[in-house]
Write a protein that holds these residues in place. Structure first.
Motif, PDB file in Angstrom:
ATOM      1  N   ASN A 272     -31.324  -9.418  35.544  1.00 14.64           N
ATOM      2  CA  ASN A 272     -31.887 -10.742  35.868  1.00 14.64           C
ATOM      3  C   ASN A 272     -31.006 -11.873  35.357  1.00 14.64           C
ATOM      4  OD1 ASN A 272     -34.291  -9.786  37.132  1.00 14.64           O
ATOM      5  ND2 ASN A 272     -34.938  -9.092  35.094  1.00 14.64           N
ATOM      6  N   GLY A 273     -29.808 -11.508  34.931  1.00 10.52           N
ATOM      7  CA  GLY A 273     -28.937 -12.531  34.349  1.00 10.52           C
ATOM      8  C   GLY A 273     -28.154 -13.310  35.394  1.00 10.52           C
ATOM      9  N   PRO A 274     -27.214 -14.104  34.947  1.00 11.60           N
ATOM     10  CA  PRO A 274     -26.453 -14.988  35.849  1.00 11.60           C
ATOM     11  C   PRO A 274     -25.588 -14.228  36.847  1.00 11.60           C
ATOM     12  CG  PRO A 274     -25.544 -15.046  33.622  1.00 11.60           C
ATOM     13  CD  PRO A 274     -26.833 -14.281  33.547  1.00 11.60           C
ATOM     14  N   ALA A 275     -25.322 -12.930  36.601  1.00 11.46           N
ATOM     15  CA  ALA A 275     -24.464 -12.173  37.527  1.00 11.46           C
ATOM     16  C   ALA A 275     -25.308 -11.357  38.511  1.00 11.46           C
ATOM     17  CB  ALA A 275     -23.519 -11.265  36.770  1.00 11.46           C
ATOM     18  N   GLN A 276     -26.623 -11.627  38.562  1.00 10.01           N
ATOM     19  CA  GLN A 276     -27.466 -10.796  39.433  1.00 10.01           C
ATOM     20  C   GLN A 276     -26.960 -10.816  40.882  1.00 10.01           C
ATOM     21  OE1 GLN A 276     -31.470 -12.662  40.513  1.00 10.01           O
ATOM     22  NE2 GLN A 276     -30.979 -13.769  38.611  1.00 10.01           N
ATOM     23  N   GLY A 277     -26.905  -9.634  41.482  1.00 14.22           N
ATOM     24  CA  GLY A 277     -26.445  -9.515  42.867  1.00 14.22           C
ATOM     25  C   GLY A 277     -24.941  -9.350  42.993  1.00 14.22           C
ATOM     26  N   MET A 278     -24.232  -9.409  41.880  1.00 18.70           N
ATOM     27  CA  MET A 278     -22.774  -9.251  41.934  1.00 18.70           C
ATOM     28  C   MET A 278     -22.401  -7.837  42.357  1.00 18.70           C
ATOM     29  SD  MET A 278     -20.029  -9.834  38.843  1.00 18.70           S
ATOM     30  CE  MET A 278     -18.270  -9.727  39.147  1.00 18.70           C
ATOM     31  N   SER A 279     -21.384  -7.725  43.217  1.00 17.95           N
ATOM     32  CA  SER A 279     -20.851  -6.404  43.573  1.00 17.95           C
ATOM     33  C   SER A 279     -19.608  -6.189  42.717  1.00 17.95           C
ATOM     34  CB  SER A 279     -20.482  -6.341  45.063  1.00 17.95           C
ATOM     35  OG  SER A 279     -19.604  -7.403  45.397  1.00 17.95           O
ATOM     36  N   VAL A 280     -19.582  -5.074  41.975  1.00 17.91           N
ATOM     37  CA  VAL A 280     -18.443  -4.760  41.112  1.00 17.91           C
ATOM     38  C   VAL A 280     -17.689  -3.629  41.783  1.00 17.91           C
ATOM     39  CG1 VAL A 280     -17.706  -4.058  38.807  1.00 17.91           C
ATOM     40  CG2 VAL A 280     -19.793  -5.442  39.095  1.00 17.91           C
ATOM     41  N   SER A 281     -16.516  -3.970  42.337  1.00 21.78           N
ATOM     42  CA  SER A 281     -15.755  -3.001  43.130  1.00 21.78           C
ATOM     43  C   SER A 281     -14.654  -2.365  42.286  1.00 21.78           C
ATOM     44  CB  SER A 281     -15.122  -3.693  44.348  1.00 21.78           C
ATOM     45  OG  SER A 281     -14.251  -2.796  45.020  1.00 21.78           O
ATOM     46  N   HIS A 282     -14.757  -1.037  42.146  1.00 15.54           N
ATOM     47  CA  HIS A 282     -13.719  -0.292  41.418  1.00 15.54           C
ATOM     48  C   HIS A 282     -12.758   0.299  42.440  1.00 15.54           C
ATOM     49  CE1 HIS A 282     -17.370  -0.338  38.936  1.00 15.54           C
ATOM     50  NE2 HIS A 282     -16.603  -0.208  37.866  1.00 15.54           N
ATOM     51  N   GLN A 287      -9.488   2.102  37.352  1.00 12.76           N
ATOM     52  CA  GLN A 287     -10.811   1.572  36.972  1.00 12.76           C
ATOM     53  C   GLN A 287     -11.866   2.684  37.097  1.00 12.76           C
ATOM     54  OE1 GLN A 287     -11.040  -1.531  39.879  1.00 12.76           O
ATOM     55  NE2 GLN A 287     -10.237  -3.125  38.519  1.00 12.76           N
ATOM     56  N   ARG A 288     -11.719   3.493  38.166  1.00  3.79           N
ATOM     57  CA  ARG A 288     -12.704   4.567  38.362  1.00  3.79           C
ATOM     58  C   ARG A 288     -12.597   5.588  37.239  1.00  3.79           C
ATOM     59  NH1 ARG A 288     -11.107   3.697  43.602  1.00  3.79           N
ATOM     60  NH2 ARG A 288      -9.853   5.583  43.864  1.00  3.79           N
ATOM     61  N   ILE A 289     -11.368   5.780  36.742  1.00  3.67           N
ATOM     62  CA  ILE A 289     -11.177   6.741  35.649  1.00  3.67           C
ATOM     63  C   ILE A 289     -11.766   6.166  34.360  1.00  3.67           C
ATOM     64  CG2 ILE A 289      -9.449   7.904  34.199  1.00  3.67           C
ATOM     65  CD1 ILE A 289      -7.629   7.809  36.798  1.00  3.67           C
ATOM     66  N   VAL A 290     -11.373   4.926  34.056  1.00  4.94           N
ATOM     67  CA  VAL A 290     -11.831   4.309  32.798  1.00  4.94           C
ATOM     68  C   VAL A 290     -13.359   4.236  32.768  1.00  4.94           C
ATOM     69  CG1 VAL A 290     -11.947   2.131  31.502  1.00  4.94           C
ATOM     70  CG2 VAL A 290      -9.749   2.940  32.447  1.00  4.94           C
ATOM     71  N   PHE A 291     -13.924   3.805  33.902  1.00  5.34           N
ATOM     72  CA  PHE A 291     -15.389   3.602  33.912  1.00  5.34           C
ATOM     73  C   PHE A 291     -16.116   4.837  34.439  1.00  5.34           C
ATOM     74  CE2 PHE A 291     -15.562  -0.614  32.379  1.00  5.34           C
ATOM     75  CZ  PHE A 291     -14.371  -1.227  32.784  1.00  5.34           C
ATOM     76  N   GLN A 292     -15.366   5.950  34.548  1.00  4.55           N
ATOM     77  CA  GLN A 292     -15.983   7.216  34.953  1.00  4.55           C
ATOM     78  C   GLN A 292     -16.853   7.051  36.193  1.00  4.55           C
ATOM     79  OE1 GLN A 292     -17.936   8.426  31.320  1.00  4.55           O
ATOM     80  NE2 GLN A 292     -16.000   8.548  30.239  1.00  4.55           N
ATOM     81  N   LYS A 293     -16.246   6.372  37.160  1.00  4.40           N
ATOM     82  CA  LYS A 293     -16.926   6.173  38.446  1.00  4.40           C
ATOM     83  C   LYS A 293     -16.149   6.946  39.503  1.00  4.40           C
ATOM     84  CE  LYS A 293     -19.898   2.872  37.123  1.00  4.40           C
ATOM     85  NZ  LYS A 293     -21.367   2.974  37.264  1.00  4.40           N
ATOM     86  N   PRO A 294     -16.226   8.280  39.451  1.00  2.59           N
ATOM     87  CA  PRO A 294     -15.336   9.049  40.321  1.00  2.59           C
ATOM     88  C   PRO A 294     -15.686   8.961  41.807  1.00  2.59           C
ATOM     89  CG  PRO A 294     -16.895  10.502  39.235  1.00  2.59           C
ATOM     90  CD  PRO A 294     -17.120   9.133  38.670  1.00  2.59           C
ATOM     91  N   ASN A 295     -16.995   8.765  42.083  1.00  2.00           N
ATOM     92  CA  ASN A 295     -17.341   8.899  43.513  1.00  2.00           C
ATOM     93  C   ASN A 295     -17.040   7.605  44.259  1.00  2.00           C
ATOM     94  OD1 ASN A 295     -19.540   7.742  42.006  1.00  2.00           O
ATOM     95  ND2 ASN A 295     -20.693   7.751  43.949  1.00  2.00           N
ATOM     96  N   ILE A 296     -16.392   7.830  45.398  1.00  2.00           N
ATOM     97  CA  ILE A 296     -16.131   6.714  46.309  1.00  2.00           C
ATOM     98  C   ILE A 296     -17.390   6.511  47.145  1.00  2.00           C
ATOM     99  CG2 ILE A 296     -14.676   5.905  48.210  1.00  2.00           C
ATOM    100  CD1 ILE A 296     -13.125   6.379  45.634  1.00  2.00           C
TER     101      ILE A 296
END
Ligand code: RIB
Ligand code: CA
Length: 324
Positions: A272-282, A287-296
């Motif tokens: 509910n903060g000021p960044a609500q609705g932001m899309s964070v694209s890795h 970035q996917r490795i660091v943030f362990q976001k492997p799935n495309i």
């Protein structure tokens, strides 16, 4: 190409962002595209106004054969007071198209969307050019929907640039962050056409004036309906141009190589903060490795052939408005 368009068209509500309707014209005027239906979602304007605006546009395009359905009237999370207030403030906006009150199936866009996709597995491309409330509801209501849709090409989000409705968020995702989160976690094939490329598109008042010289009823309507938004744009301190966000997403359906994309893991800020609705694209592999976001989970647009887009828009929208 079998296409379903989910949209929040404000052309016909004075002061609303009119550009969804240009995207509808681009699709309707494209060869090899069969528009299987148009579903209306809350967004630029309340869905009641969007439905009336779309109906008027289809009359002017002589395409009342295209099924039109009204969908969700509010974002999924009614606690999002600012987003709900956005809609409520717009019920009083001046309407230059006749207000309609669809009943029964005509007010069941989600049911229409689910039936169409499930009865035509992997054949229907969904072009979403408004908040994702209808699509998210379809995904939640129907277990097979996400797997059955051929592709979802969406206007929304940002790959790496600032937002528009807020410094962090693009409007379509901001207006219903929960819906965007559901869609990006659904496993459906997604192409995200965000502000990074959409802000390279421009339509100027002179372009509309030139098209309206053709004297068609459509041209007169477009000129009257866009005038207030051009004033909003020039008042916003930038140029007097409006951006053709939705038309670029539509063009990317017709000619996928008009944009360049990168594989990405996109996450949506649903706090509910000021960044609500932001899309964070890795979309950078490290970035996917660091943030362990492997799935495309999406292909994200990072480049555009703007000359090709402009000529496509001139040919299939402005020339048709002018009656050429
Ligand atoms: O942020 C741009 C999006 O918001 C476009 O779809 C425009 O029509 C508005 O809905
Ligand atoms: Ca839109």
């Amino acid at each position: 190409m079998r296409l379903l368009i989910d949209t929040d068209p404000a052309m016909g509500t004075l002061g609303g962002d009119p550009e969804d309707s240009f995207a509808i014209m681009l699709a309707v005027n494209s060869p090899d595209v069969n528009v299987e239906g148009i579903t209306i979602v809350q967004g630029n304007v309340p869905a009641e106004k969007g439905y009336s605006n779309a109906s008027h546009l289809l009359t002017l395009l002589d395409r009342k054969d295209i099924p039109l359905r009204r969908g969700c009237l509010r974002p999924l999370n009614l606690e999002r007071a600012v987003q709900v207030r956005w809609l409520e403030q717009r019920y009083s906006a001046i309407q230059i198209t006749e207000m309609l009150d669809p009943q029964g199936a005509d007010a069941d866009a989600v049911g229409f969307m689910v039936d169409l996709v499930l009865s035509n597995p992997e054949e229907i491309t969904l072009l979403t050019i408004g908040p994702l409330t209808n699509v998210a509801t379809a995904i939640v209501q129907s277990a097979g929907f996400a797997a059955a849709v051929k592709n979802i090409v969406m206007m929304g989000g940002t790959a790496a640039c600032a937002g528009n409705i807020s410094p962090a968020a693009e409007f379509n995702f901001w207006q219903d962050p929960e819906a965007a989160d559901i869609v990006f976690n659904s496993g459906a094939p997604l192409t995200m056409v965000g502000l990074d490329v959409c802000h390279q598109t421009h339509l100027y008042p002179k372009d509309v004036d030139e098209a309206a010289k053709g004297g068609t009823a459509l041209g007169q309507f477009v000129k009257e309906a866009t005038a207030p938004w051009f004033q909003v744009m020039s008042g916003a301190g930038g140029s007097d141009a409006l951006h053709l966000y939705d038309s670029l997403a539509a063009a990317a359906v017709m000619e996928p190589d008009i944009i360049t994309t990168e594989d990405s893991h996109v996450a949506i800020e649903t706090g509910n903060g000021p960044a609500q609705g932001m899309s964070v694209s890795h979309h950078k592999a490290f970035q996917r490795i660091v943030f362990q976001k492997p799935n495309i989970n999406a292909r994200v647009a990072t480049g555009v052939n703007i000359e090709r887009f402009n000529s496509l828009f001139q040919e299939r929208v402005l020339n048709r408005i002018a009656g050429k």
